[in-house]
Design a protein around this motif. Structure first.
Motif, mmCIF file in Angstrom:
data_model
loop_
_atom_site.group_PDB
_atom_site.id
_atom_site.type_symbol
_atom_site.label_atom_id
_atom_site.label_comp_id
_atom_site.label_asym_id
_atom_site.label_seq_id
_atom_site.Cartn_x
_atom_site.Cartn_y
_atom_site.Cartn_z
ATOM 1 N N ILE A 148 0.823 -1.208 0.000
ATOM 2 C CA ILE A 148 0.000 0.000 0.000
ATOM 3 C C ILE A 148 0.860 1.262 0.000
ATOM 4 C CG2 ILE A 148 -0.230 0.170 2.532
ATOM 5 C CD1 ILE A 148 -3.233 0.960 1.918
ATOM 6 N N ASN A 149 2.048 1.189 0.599
ATOM 7 C CA ASN A 149 2.950 2.342 0.600
ATOM 8 C C ASN A 149 3.443 2.646 -0.813
ATOM 9 O OD1 ASN A 149 3.527 0.246 2.897
ATOM 10 N ND2 ASN A 149 3.519 2.258 3.858
ATOM 11 N N ASP A 150 3.588 1.591 -1.645
ATOM 12 C CA ASP A 150 3.971 1.787 -3.048
ATOM 13 C C ASP A 150 2.873 2.515 -3.805
ATOM 14 O OD1 ASP A 150 6.329 0.299 -2.597
ATOM 15 O OD2 ASP A 150 5.290 -1.578 -3.037
ATOM 16 N N VAL A 151 1.628 2.114 -3.566
ATOM 17 C CA VAL A 151 0.494 2.764 -4.223
ATOM 18 C C VAL A 151 0.405 4.221 -3.796
ATOM 19 C CG1 VAL A 151 -2.032 2.762 -4.453
ATOM 20 C CG2 VAL A 151 -0.780 0.600 -4.424
ATOM 21 N N HIS A 152 0.620 4.457 -2.505
ATOM 22 C CA HIS A 152 0.585 5.827 -1.980
ATOM 23 C C HIS A 152 1.665 6.679 -2.641
ATOM 24 C CE1 HIS A 152 -0.418 8.880 1.012
ATOM 25 N NE2 HIS A 152 0.875 9.029 1.264
ATOM 26 N N SER A 153 2.847 6.110 -2.820
ATOM 27 C CA SER A 153 3.950 6.827 -3.452
ATOM 28 C C SER A 153 3.670 7.110 -4.925
ATOM 29 C CB SER A 153 5.234 6.007 -3.321
ATOM 30 O OG SER A 153 6.300 6.605 -4.031
ATOM 31 N N LEU A 154 3.092 6.150 -5.608
ATOM 32 C CA LEU A 154 2.795 6.312 -7.033
ATOM 33 C C LEU A 154 1.660 7.302 -7.279
ATOM 34 C CD1 LEU A 154 2.935 2.575 -8.149
ATOM 35 C CD2 LEU A 154 4.396 4.394 -9.053
ATOM 36 N N GLY A 155 0.666 7.283 -6.376
ATOM 37 C CA GLY A 155 -0.539 8.072 -6.599
ATOM 38 C C GLY A 155 -1.518 7.291 -7.458
#
Length: 370
Positions: free
Chosen positions: A222-229
């Motif tokens: 989920i942190n990857d998704v948050h970083s990507l937007g």
């Protein structure tokens, strides 16, 4: 005294482990529990040396997290040698509960078998029947490509090829061009963290998804998704065993966690697994009447006791050390579909625990009686 080691998983892992210590209630009963942390730098020799120093000098009884498969395999050997405990939540290689299993190691949360059978099977059966892999060139990437390739083939698909890249590479252009030229319907990203997000960002620059190919993030947090937007990540398919917004219990715990998180972020499944693994470890110590400083004995008690926590619910810890949990196929929402902060996932399918873990009948683990 029981000391726990939370490594490069970072401050969020330490925060989750401290929550498990608090929720166990053992400190209020007079137990002394120390939590140490360190950075293995994604290097097996560094992780092993750090673990050896802590076990020998600081009398550490258990090591938690180890989010790098090469490091985890090396540390697992050390743990067996020293008769300590490895509570793995971060390393994905299924070999830790397969041919490299030991009486001292348990794996919570996920592995490459789960990721492959979630994302690989679902996308192949949905029409994505030709694949090309971008693979991180170390134990985790190799295992993930191997397991996903087997699932794609078994599901009637075909692997057209693949290319391996160094860990933490900055430039994916040559790798993405090879994937694009393959004409594969699905490009499987058998990598993690910054490698996954960089590959996704650069794939967008090359117009790969716009050109009709689908990206499958075989390990996405989920942190990857948050970083990507959401604008960049929307439509990505992936498999996880935990999502903060699953139910009332996961929401309640996650909102507690955010208040202790150094970065104020929602927990990933690996962080959630750290909490669950440490909580169960401490329950086993209590059931034993204290810390016997005998890792194999503690792990045997962990397998004997039923697991139950607010994040993953109930589920046995098998003879091979695999915590049985369901998995979920998710898709990242479009920006307009997200209604509140961290509302990122749409659940597509549930994968029962028995299907998310390699059947014991197929296990190479020497602890499993055939």
């Amino acid at each position: 005294m029981s000391s726990l080691y939370a490594d490069i998983g970072g401050p969020n892992s330490v925060a989750a482990i401290k929550m498990a210590v608090e929720d166990s209630g053992l400190v209020s009963k007079g137990w002394k529990i120390d939590v140490l942390s360190g950075d293995h730098q994604n290097k097996p020799d560094v992780g092993t040396n750090l673990g050896r120093q802590w076990i020998d000098s600081d009398k550490v009884d258990a090591i938690a997290d180890t989010p790098n498969s090469g490091v985890a395999l090396a540390v697992s050997n050390l743990i067996r040698e020293k008769n300590a405990v490895l509570l793995n939540s971060g390393a994905a290689t299924a070999d830790l509960t397969g041919k490299a299993c030991t009486p001292n190691t348990v794996s919570f949360t996920y592995d490459t078998y789960m990721l492959a059978h979630g994302t690989g099977a679902a996308l192949t059966k949905a029409g994505g029947n030709t694949w090309f892999f971008l693979t991180s060139d170390y134990a985790f990437g190799h295992a993930l490509e191997r397991d996903t390739s087997a699932v794609v083939t078994a599901s009637g698909g075909k692997v057209l090829g693949g290319v391996r890249h160094p860990i933490n590479t900055a430039d994916f252009s040559s790798f993405l061009l090879q994937a694009q030229a393959s004409k594969a319907k699905v490009i499987g990203l058998a990598n993690a963290g910054g490698d996954t997000t960089n590959a996704i960002k650069q794939a967008a620059e090359f117009g790969i998804v716009a050109g009709g190919q689908k990206l499958a993030a075989l390990l996405l947090f989920i942190n990857d998704v948050h970083s990507l937007g959401l604008k960049t990540a929307q439509g990505l398919s992936f498999t996880e065993s935990f999502y903060w917004d699953m139910n009332d219990k996961t929401r309640e715990w996650s909102k507690r966690f955010v208040k202790t998180s150094p970065k104020g972020t929602m927990p990933s499944m690996a962080v959630a697994g750290n909490y669950a693994a440490v909580l169960h470890y401490l329950k086993a110590l209590e059931a034993l009447g204290g810390n016997p400083h005998d890792g194999a004995k503690v792990v045997a008690k962990m397998k004997e006791l039923p697991t139950d926590d607010p994040l993953f619910g109930k589920g046995p810890l098998r003879a091979d050390g695999r915590r049985m949990v369901p998995a979920y196929l998710f898709e990242v929402k479009k920006p307009e579909e997200s209604k509140y902060p961290w509302d990122y996932y749409e659940m597509i399918a549930t994968i029962p625990a028995e299907e998310a873990a390699r059947p014991l009948g197929e296990s190479e683990c020497p602890l499993v009686k055939k």
